[in-house]
Design a protein around this motif. Structure first.
Motif, PDB file in Angstrom:
ATOM      1  N   TYR A  49       0.849  -1.186   0.000  1.00  0.00           N
ATOM      2  CA  TYR A  49       0.000   0.000   0.000  1.00  0.00           C
ATOM      3  C   TYR A  49       0.881   1.231   0.000  1.00  0.00           C
ATOM      4  CZ  TYR A  49      -4.560  -2.088   1.136  1.00  0.00           C
ATOM      5  OH  TYR A  49      -5.750  -2.769   1.092  1.00  0.00           O
ATOM      6  N   LYS A  52      -3.300   4.930   0.627  1.00  0.00           N
ATOM      7  CA  LYS A  52      -4.466   4.059   0.482  1.00  0.00           C
ATOM      8  C   LYS A  52      -4.471   3.288  -0.832  1.00  0.00           C
ATOM      9  CE  LYS A  52      -7.521   6.816   3.412  1.00  0.00           C
ATOM     10  NZ  LYS A  52      -8.803   7.560   3.496  1.00  0.00           N
ATOM     11  N   PHE A  54      -3.592   0.487  -3.248  1.00  0.00           N
ATOM     12  CA  PHE A  54      -3.191  -0.913  -3.145  1.00  0.00           C
ATOM     13  C   PHE A  54      -2.499  -1.343  -4.431  1.00  0.00           C
ATOM     14  CE2 PHE A  54      -3.177  -5.118  -1.645  1.00  0.00           C
ATOM     15  CZ  PHE A  54      -3.616  -5.972  -2.645  1.00  0.00           C
ATOM     16  N   ASN A  56      -0.926  -4.771  -6.106  1.00  0.00           N
ATOM     17  CA  ASN A  56      -0.808  -6.224  -6.005  1.00  0.00           C
ATOM     18  C   ASN A  56       0.290  -6.702  -6.957  1.00  0.00           C
ATOM     19  OD1 ASN A  56      -1.714  -8.648  -4.911  1.00  0.00           O
ATOM     20  ND2 ASN A  56      -3.055  -9.044  -6.636  1.00  0.00           N
ATOM     21  N   SER A  66      -5.527  -7.982   1.357  1.00  0.00           N
ATOM     22  CA  SER A  66      -4.970  -7.080   2.357  1.00  0.00           C
ATOM     23  C   SER A  66      -5.912  -5.915   2.600  1.00  0.00           C
ATOM     24  CB  SER A  66      -3.601  -6.571   1.903  1.00  0.00           C
ATOM     25  OG  SER A  66      -2.985  -5.798   2.922  1.00  0.00           O
ATOM     26  N   ARG A  67      -5.820  -5.360   3.789  1.00  0.00           N
ATOM     27  CA  ARG A  67      -6.590  -4.177   4.162  1.00  0.00           C
ATOM     28  C   ARG A  67      -5.676  -3.209   4.887  1.00  0.00           C
ATOM     29  NH1 ARG A  67      -9.728  -6.114   8.442  1.00  0.00           N
ATOM     30  NH2 ARG A  67      -8.606  -8.094   8.427  1.00  0.00           N
ATOM     31  N   ARG A  68      -5.893  -1.932   4.644  1.00  0.00           N
ATOM     32  CA  ARG A  68      -5.154  -0.911   5.393  1.00  0.00           C
ATOM     33  C   ARG A  68      -6.162   0.142   5.841  1.00  0.00           C
ATOM     34  NH1 ARG A  68       0.134   2.813   3.683  1.00  0.00           N
ATOM     35  NH2 ARG A  68       0.674   3.362   5.842  1.00  0.00           N
ATOM     36  N   CYS A  74      -2.031  -2.496   8.967  1.00  0.00           N
ATOM     37  CA  CYS A  74      -2.239  -3.202   7.717  1.00  0.00           C
ATOM     38  C   CYS A  74      -2.446  -4.669   8.056  1.00  0.00           C
ATOM     39  CB  CYS A  74      -1.034  -3.032   6.796  1.00  0.00           C
ATOM     40  SG  CYS A  74      -1.334  -3.494   5.087  1.00  0.00           S
TER      41      CYS A  74
END
Lengths: 113, 113
Positions: A49, A52, A54, A56, A66-68, A74
């Motif tokens: 990231y 914000k 992302f 890949n 994944s999430r942030r 994260c």
């Protein structure tokens, strides 16, 4: 001290049972990375990231997400872990740009039964 | 494509002896180079970095590295190895966008007493 923290340090899950690994940082860095490292191999970048945004890696399986939610945290979600996903998972941060380098957390060792 | 090569998979040195770990890079532009150390079951710790200026860079734990453009090398050295230096060492280069580390395969250092 400013640092990168990973929880838990050791995680055991069952084949196919979703698992979430956590990373937090007190460095206030813009970029957070997730790497997979198998025994006697170099770390392999899964995604990162930038704030914000992302990013890949092309060869990262869809099983990995994944999430942030904010600058500090994260998460790595493995939706259906297979035996081949057993590895060390490393979180790293950087300011962005080339000069600073990346700062790594201690890693989470994932075992899949 | 950018690449980093560490020719030695394993190196064994006696405690108190000098150490040199080899790293070669293939890079079209000015390389930004790093050495990391990883103790068993731990994350990666940044030892030193080079991106411009003096070609001999000093790092933590008594390590230094010399950038030699003519040889495309960035070898890590230490004049006297301690048993606690036993670990795996990774050489890495940052890509031109500054968002991805390209790692060598790593060199495992064993220290014998």
């Amino acid at each position: 001290d400013a640092m990168v923290i990973q929880n838990p340090r050791y995680q055991v899950t069952q084949f196919g049972k979703p698992v979430t690994l956590s990373c937090s940082q007190t460095l206030n860095h813009n970029v957070m990375y997730w790497y997979q490292q198998k025994s006697s191999q170099a770390p392999k970048l899964l995604f990162h990231y930038y704030d914000k945004d992302f990013n890949n890696e092309a060869d990262t399986p869809d099983n990995f997400q994944s999430r942030r939610p904010n600058t500090s945290f994260c998460f790595l979600d493995i939706r259906s872990p297979g035996l081949g996903d057993a590895a060390m998972y490393l979180c790293a941060t950087s300011r962005g740009g080339r000069e600073g380098g990346q700062f790594f957390g201690p890693g989470t060792r994932l075992t899949v039964l | 494509a950018q690449s980093v090569t560490q020719p030695d998979i394993h190196i064994t040195v006696s405690e108190g002896a000098s150490l040199e770990l080899r790293c070669n890079y293939s890079y079209g532009a000015t390389p930004y180079l790093f050495w990391y150390v990883q103790s068993p079951g731990q994350g990666l710790q940044l030892l030193l970095k080079y991106f411009s200026g003096d070609t001999l860079v000093q790092g933590i734990k008594g390590f230094e590295a010399e950038f030699k453009r003519s040889q495309s090398s960035f070898n890590l050295r230490k004049p006297s190895v301690h048993w606690s230096d036993a670990a795996e060492y990774f050489c890495a280069a940052i890509n031109i966008y500054g968002n991805k580390l390209v790692f060598g395969a790593g060199t495992i250092l064993r220290v014998k007493s």
